[in-house]
Design a protein around this motif. Sequence first.
Motif, PDB file in Angstrom:
ATOM      1  N   LYS A 108      49.307  36.124  11.480  1.00 54.57           N
ATOM      2  CA  LYS A 108      47.823  35.984  11.566  1.00 54.57           C
ATOM      3  C   LYS A 108      47.338  34.643  12.026  1.00 54.57           C
ATOM      4  O   LYS A 108      46.483  34.304  12.733  1.00 54.57           O
ATOM      5  N   ILE A 109      48.324  33.665  11.656  1.00 54.68           N
ATOM      6  CA  ILE A 109      47.776  32.405  11.844  1.00 54.68           C
ATOM      7  C   ILE A 109      48.866  31.356  12.571  1.00 54.68           C
ATOM      8  O   ILE A 109      50.142  31.382  12.207  1.00 54.68           O
ATOM      9  N   GLY A 110      48.660  30.630  13.385  1.00 57.51           N
ATOM     10  CA  GLY A 110      49.292  29.697  13.988  1.00 57.51           C
ATOM     11  C   GLY A 110      48.919  28.191  13.426  1.00 57.51           C
ATOM     12  O   GLY A 110      47.725  27.874  13.758  1.00 57.51           O
TER      13      GLY A 110
ATOM     14  N   ILE B 249      52.324  23.816  19.823  1.00 62.91           N
ATOM     15  CA  ILE B 249      51.160  24.606  20.307  1.00 62.91           C
ATOM     16  C   ILE B 249      51.868  26.078  20.928  1.00 62.91           C
ATOM     17  O   ILE B 249      51.393  27.198  20.197  1.00 62.91           O
ATOM     18  N   ALA B 250      53.030  26.022  21.430  1.00 64.13           N
ATOM     19  CA  ALA B 250      53.774  27.035  21.867  1.00 64.13           C
ATOM     20  C   ALA B 250      54.271  27.916  20.771  1.00 64.13           C
ATOM     21  O   ALA B 250      54.220  28.986  20.785  1.00 64.13           O
ATOM     22  N   ARG B 251      54.528  26.998  19.709  1.00 65.69           N
ATOM     23  CA  ARG B 251      55.222  27.483  18.690  1.00 65.69           C
ATOM     24  C   ARG B 251      54.146  28.412  17.727  1.00 65.69           C
ATOM     25  O   ARG B 251      54.351  29.648  17.494  1.00 65.69           O
ATOM     26  N   ALA B 252      53.020  27.909  17.560  1.00 69.32           N
ATOM     27  CA  ALA B 252      51.988  28.578  17.088  1.00 69.32           C
ATOM     28  C   ALA B 252      51.527  29.771  17.858  1.00 69.32           C
ATOM     29  O   ALA B 252      50.962  30.712  17.145  1.00 69.32           O
ATOM     30  N   LEU B 253      51.721  29.715  19.189  1.00 71.03           N
ATOM     31  CA  LEU B 253      51.302  30.922  20.093  1.00 71.03           C
ATOM     32  C   LEU B 253      52.370  31.925  19.964  1.00 71.03           C
ATOM     33  O   LEU B 253      51.763  33.297  20.392  1.00 71.03           O
ATOM     34  N   ALA B 254      53.563  31.701  19.828  1.00 70.70           N
ATOM     35  CA  ALA B 254      54.733  32.535  20.300  1.00 70.70           C
ATOM     36  C   ALA B 254      54.555  33.939  19.637  1.00 70.70           C
ATOM     37  O   ALA B 254      54.789  34.920  19.998  1.00 70.70           O
ATOM     38  N   GLY B 255      54.140  33.976  18.227  1.00 66.37           N
ATOM     39  CA  GLY B 255      54.040  35.135  17.565  1.00 66.37           C
ATOM     40  C   GLY B 255      52.423  35.738  17.875  1.00 66.37           C
ATOM     41  O   GLY B 255      52.307  36.981  17.340  1.00 66.37           O
TER      42      GLY B 255
END
Lengths: 390, 226
Positions: free
Chosen positions: B84-86, B152-158
Motif C-alpha cells: 500500500k505504501i511507497g 521513486i521508481a522503487r516506491a512505484l514498482a509495486g
Amino acid sequence: MKLGQSFRLGINGITSNKLRSFLTMLGIIIGVAAVIVLVSLATGTTSSITESISSMGSNLLTVNIMGRGNIGTLTEDEMEDWKLIDGVEKIAPIVSGSAEVKAGTETATASLIGSSADYLDMNQLTLAQGRTVADMDVESRQMVAVIGSEIAETLYEGENPVGQNMKITGSNFTVIGVLESEGSSSTGSSDTRLIMPYTTAQRLLRNGNIRQVSVQVASSEQVESVKTALENLLYEKYQDEDLFNIFDQTEILETLEETTATMSLLVGGIAGISLIVGGIGIMNIMLVSVTERTREIGIRKAIGAKKRHILTQFLVEAVVLSCTGGLIGIAFGIAITKIVGALVPSLSGAVSIPVVIVSFGFSLAIGVVFGVYPANQAAGLNPIEALRYQ
Amino acid sequence: MLDMKKICKTYNMGGEPVHALQDVDFYMDEGEFVAIIGPSGSGKSTLMNVIGCLDVPTSGTYELDGKMVAQMSQDQQATIRNEKIGFIFQNFNLLPKLTAIENVELPLLYRGAGAKERHDRAMEALDKVGLSGRAKHKPMELSGGQQQRVAIARALAGNPPILLADEPIGNLDSRSGREVTELIHDLHQQGHTIILITHNNAQAEEADRKVRIQDGFIVSDEKVIR
Ligand SMILES: Nc1ncnc2c1ncn2[C@@H]1O[C@H](COP(=O)(O)OP(=O)(O)OP(=O)(O)O)[C@@H](O)[C@H]1O
Ligand SMILES: [Mg+2]
C-alpha cells in the motif's frame, strides 16, 4: 520470496567481502580437512591390518603355554589327543626364534620357525619352488629348511636355491623349498622367514619346550567348541588358567576394532571441537555483519520484508558460509589423504566416504546452529531504529 | 482512506520524555496530495513513520483502509508497507551493493513475484522516472537526482496507492529538485495519494492541502487556494 533468491542474497553477502568470508571459513575448512585425513588414514590402515589378519585364516586358534620348566612342555602324545577333538583339522606346533643364516660369504637374518608339514597350508603360504617340510623330516630331525624369497635373494642371487647348502648357527642345512614372495604387510613379511621341522628347531635353539601351537578348526562354527575343549584339556594338565591362553583370530579382530573405535572417537572429538570453534567464528562474523548492515535491514523492512525474509537471508548466508567451508575442507582433506597415502606406503590413501558425508552434514548443521542467533537478531530489529542507525 | 485520532508519540530520552506527536487528528482521502510543513524537530518524520506503519504510536488510533493498524501483526504491517505504501526518503536509502534495477525490484521480490515479472515491472518504473538507460548502474555511479529518481521508481514498482515522501529534494540541487518535484506531481495526476514533507513553503503551496505541525501539534490544516 523463493529459496533460490535467498540463496543468491546469501552468496552476495559472502562474495562482497571475500577475505573476511575466507578467514571465517578457515575454522571449518581446517576442522573438516582434519577429520577426513585422520579418520581416512586410521580406518584405511586398520582395514588393511584386518584384511591381513583374516587372510591368515579365520579358523585358526593359537595356543600359548606360559608354564615353567618341564611343565611347559607339550608332548607329541598330547598333540595327538588334540586331533581327536571334534572339529580340529590340523595341528602345527610352533617353535620360533631368529637366526643368522650363512651361505658362502653371504649372511642373512631370518625369523626362524620350527613347525610341522601343515604350517604352510594353515598360514596360507605358497611355494615358489621345491617342496615343503614333510612328516618324515619332522620324525627324523632332518637338517632341511624352506626359506623366504628375500633370504633366497640375499644368499643365492641368480642361482637356484633348492638343494643348496647353508649354515645356521654352525650347523649345515639343505634348502628344500622357496616361498612365494609376498611383499611387506603390516603384520610382517613372510619373505624373511625360514621354516624347518620343529624337532630340528628344538635342538638347534636348545629349547625343548613347545610353547605355541596353531590349531586349524574345520569350520568357523566349531571354533568356540574347540576352544572350550582345548581349555578343558589344558586346565586338566596345568590346574591354573594363568599358565596358558588360547587366542582366536576373531578375538584379535575384536580387540583391533575396539581400538579403532576408541581412536575414531578421539579423532572425532578433536575434530568436533575444531568445528565448534569454526562455528563460533561464523557466529561472530554474522553478528558483526548484522550490525554493519543494520541500515540495509531497515531499508528492506521499510520496503516490506517480513521477519522470515530477513531471517532466511542471514541464515542462508551463515549456512552457505559453513557449507562452502565444508566443501573446501573436503577437497583439502581428500587431497592430503591421497598425498599422504602415496608418500607413506604403509598408510592407505583411501578416503572414507561416510566421513566425507558426515563432516559435510556437520558443517551444514554448524551453519544452522550458529547462524540462527545472529539471523534472529537481524529479523527482530525495529525498522525505524534500523533505518536511523548510522 | 486514512484516519488518525489522538495520536501521541513519546520518546524517552534519559528519563526525560520527548513528545514528538501530541493529540494528532489527521485524515486523508484517496487521491489527495497533502504537504506537511514545519520546523526541524517538530515531528514531521515521526508522523510519516506512523502513517507508513514503520513506527507504532504511544497512544491513539490509526485506521488504514478501514483496518486498525494497532491490531495488525508485524508481518501484516510489513505487507501493508509492501503493497500500500511507497517510501521516498531524503537520503534515498538505496542499497549500495545492488544495481538500480535490483533496488527497484526489491518490493516485488518480497511480494514473491517471479523473475520476469519483477524485471518487467522494474523496467517500467525506471522508464517512468526516465532512467531505464541506467538500470545496471550502482547507486554510487549515479548523481543525487538520479539516485532519488531510482528511489521513486522503487516506491512505484509495486504500484502502491500511497506515496510517502520525506523531504525528497532536501539533498538535491535546485535543478534536480525541480525534476523530482515535477515527477511527484505527475504521479499525483496519475492517481497516487501523496504525502510530501517539506521545509519549503513554496513547495507546500503546490499541494492540495497544507498541514502545519509544530512541537508535535498540528497547528493548521487548510486547503491551498490557487
Ligand atoms: N528515536 C528517537 N529517540 C528519541 N527522540 C526522538 C527519536 N526520534 C525522534 N525523536 C525526537 O522527536 C522529535 C521529532 O522528530 P522528527 O524526526 O519527527 O522531526 P522532523 O520534524 O522530522 O525534523 P526534521 O525536519 O529535522 O527532519 C524530535 O524532538 C526528536 O528529537
Ligand atoms: Mg524529518
